[in-house]
Each structure stands twice: as C-alpha cells, then as structure tokens.
Design an enzyme around this catalytic site. Structure first.
Site, PDB file in Angstrom:
ATOM      1  N   ALA A   1       1.204  -2.088   1.911  1.00 15.80           N
ATOM      2  CA  ALA A   1       2.382  -2.716   2.501  1.00 15.80           C
ATOM      3  C   ALA A   1       2.665  -4.098   1.942  1.00 15.80           C
ATOM      4  O   ALA A   1       3.499  -4.828   2.465  1.00 15.80           O
ATOM      5  CB  ALA A   1       2.187  -2.812   4.019  1.00 15.80           C
TER       6      ALA A   1
ATOM      7  N   ASN B   1      -5.000  -4.703   7.270  1.00 14.92           N
ATOM      8  CA  ASN B   1      -5.524  -4.241   5.986  1.00 14.92           C
ATOM      9  C   ASN B   1      -4.835  -4.967   4.842  1.00 14.92           C
ATOM     10  O   ASN B   1      -5.429  -5.190   3.787  1.00 14.92           O
ATOM     11  CB  ASN B   1      -5.338  -2.730   5.853  1.00 14.92           C
ATOM     12  CG  ASN B   1      -6.252  -1.969   6.793  1.00 14.92           C
ATOM     13  OD1 ASN B   1      -7.446  -2.209   6.855  1.00 14.92           O
ATOM     14  ND2 ASN B   1      -5.686  -1.046   7.547  1.00 14.92           N
TER      15      ASN B   1
ATOM     16  N   HIS C   1       5.498  -9.843   6.371  1.00 11.36           N
ATOM     17  CA  HIS C   1       4.400 -10.603   5.778  1.00 11.36           C
ATOM     18  C   HIS C   1       4.970 -11.614   4.784  1.00 11.36           C
ATOM     19  O   HIS C   1       5.743 -11.241   3.897  1.00 11.36           O
ATOM     20  CB  HIS C   1       3.423  -9.683   5.036  1.00 11.36           C
ATOM     21  CG  HIS C   1       2.958  -8.516   5.847  1.00 11.36           C
ATOM     22  ND1 HIS C   1       2.104  -8.639   6.913  1.00 11.36           N
ATOM     23  CD2 HIS C   1       3.241  -7.192   5.735  1.00 11.36           C
ATOM     24  CE1 HIS C   1       1.870  -7.441   7.425  1.00 11.36           C
ATOM     25  NE2 HIS C   1       2.549  -6.551   6.729  1.00 11.36           N
TER      26      HIS C   1
END
Length: 272
Positions: A126, A194, A224
């Site tokens: 991601a 993760n 993020h």
C-alpha cells in the site's frame, strides 16, 4: 520463442480479500507461473470460489504447502507467518510476505533464508515510493517519518488500542493514537501498519523510522504521508488507498503482489 522452462508453482496461504484477488489473476494466466495450491483456515467456506476457477488448485494443510509450490504468498493472519514462511525458505524457496510487521517478531527467518538460499520478498503493497527509499538507502538517509490516517473502522481491535483502553467510537475529530518507532507500531498495530515496517526495511530500519498513527473520522481512505531526508534527496509522498472488503487493507495491496509476480518473467522490468 517461448521459454521451455516449467512454470513456477505458486501457493497462496490465506483466501481473504488479498488471497482471492491474487488467485483470480493467476488463474487468468501469468507468464511462467501457475497456481499450484492454497491453504485456508476454512476451506469449505471457499469451496464455491475455488470451484469457479478455470483450473482449481489443490487445497492442502498449511504445513504441506511447501511440497506443492516453489513460491508462497503469505496473505494470512500475522500469527501464522512463521508456519508459512519457514518451510519454504529453509528449503531454498521464496516467500512473499505481506505481514511485514510480524516479520520483525521473526527476524531469524531472514538468516534462515540466507543460510539455505531462500528469499523473503516484501512487496510495495500500500506504499508509494519504496524504490526511492531503497535507492536513497544506498547512500545515507538522515530521517524517515510516516504519518498514517485511517478511518475508525480500519483500526478497531488493534492491540495498542485495546491494551490502552482507548475509545475510538463516536470520534468527532482526528485523534492521534500513537507516535514512536516502526518497530513499536508493528507490535501495537500488527494488522494495520505493515506499510510502516516495509518502509523501515527499505530505509533505515524499524528503530529509526518514526511513525504517527491517527484515527480520523473525516477520511474514507487509508492515507500515508512519507517524509524522507537523505544525502541524495529530500522527498515527501502521500498516498490515499481505497479500503478493500477488509477495512484494514487497501485495494492496491493485492495489485502490488500481482505486479511483482508479473516481473518474474517480464522481458522489460521497470523498478527495482
């Protein structure tokens, strides 16, 4: 002229949103690869899905996957990482690991892979820009920071929240849950961070990579932001990932694994 080499056999451990997406793509056909076997905690639950594939794979117990494949994709609960990865890397085979946070609790697997000619691959998943971080790490990286904002549903049940008695229901504004190292974030949010651990492994390690985690009722995507300062470049990146059926996981995660698999036999490979 097509290669005469036998296809590489792929196994998938876990048939959640990620595992199923990868299984579908392998079943459609990826050059040089074939879906050899899968393992699931509840095979009966996935009987119809597997039966709908053009070439249904064998369904075998987790501890037998290594006998049916050259490469395993770990897409299962983090607590199963060791049981999935160890049989492969100890036999010189490859494991693609999505539960990167759990890898920090089993770092000896890296030594085991090295000693036996195996390989552990952590895909981009991601996170945008891992290639840039990996390149910067060849020189000197001074600092790496990641700020993560997630919808409340994607954070419920995280050990850090439960252990500290934090109430995230009914939030009216963003709440900073955590600030610390990627290693600490991986322990407190094993199903959610993760990406932070992958970032740390690409750069300056889990004890120097700093992380902030926010529960934000105003966002609908897992967001993020990465800030990197190095001797070769200073850069920042932001990615907003659409959640999958599992709110803890972005839709881009299985696509990242599929892109990685396509690189295995590609005539042109872009990116490290």
């Amino acid at each position: 002229m097509r290669s005469s080499r036998a296809p590489q056999r792929v196994a998938i451990a876990g048939l959640g949103a990620i595992g199923k997406a990868i299984a579908r793509e392998l079943d459609r056909g990826l050059d040089g690869l074939t879906l050899g076997a899968v393992a699931s905690g509840d095979p009966e639950k996935h009987r119809d899905f597997l039966g709908g594939l053009r070439a249904p794979p064998q369904v075998v117990p987790l501890d037998q996957l290594h006998a049916h494949a050259d490469l395993v994709i770990e897409a299962a609960p983090a607590k199963l990482l060791r049981a999935i990865v160890e049989p492969f890397v100890s036999r010189g085979k490859t494991a693609i690991v999505l539960s990167a946070a759990a890898l920090l609790q089993n770092e000896d697997l890296i030594d085991l892979a090295k000693a036996n000619g195996g390989q552990i691959i952590v895909p981009t998943g991601a996170l945008i820009g891992l290639d840039a971080v990996t390149a910067a790490a060849v020189g000197t990286i001074h600092s790496v920071r990641m700020i993560t904002r997630k919808p409340v549903d994607g954070l419920r049940g995280a050990p850090f929240i439960v252990d500290n008695g934090i109430d995230i229901d009914g939030l009216g504004e963003p709440l900073k849950l955590f600030e610390g190292t990627a290693r600490e974030a991986g322990k407190g949010f094993p199903a959610n961070l993760n990406v932070a651990v992958a970032l740390s492994l690409a750069g300056i390690g889990p004890d120097r990579t700093m992380v902030e985690i926010w529960a934000d009722p105003g966002v609908t995507r897992n967001t993020h932001r990465i800030e990197v300062d190095s001797d070769s470049a200073r850069f920042s990146m932001t990615i907003e990932n659409v959640p999958s059926d599992n709110p803890r996981t972005g839709l881009i995660t299985p696509l990242s694994v599929i892109a990685l698999l396509r690189k295995q036999s590609a005539a042109l490979r872009v990116g490290t």
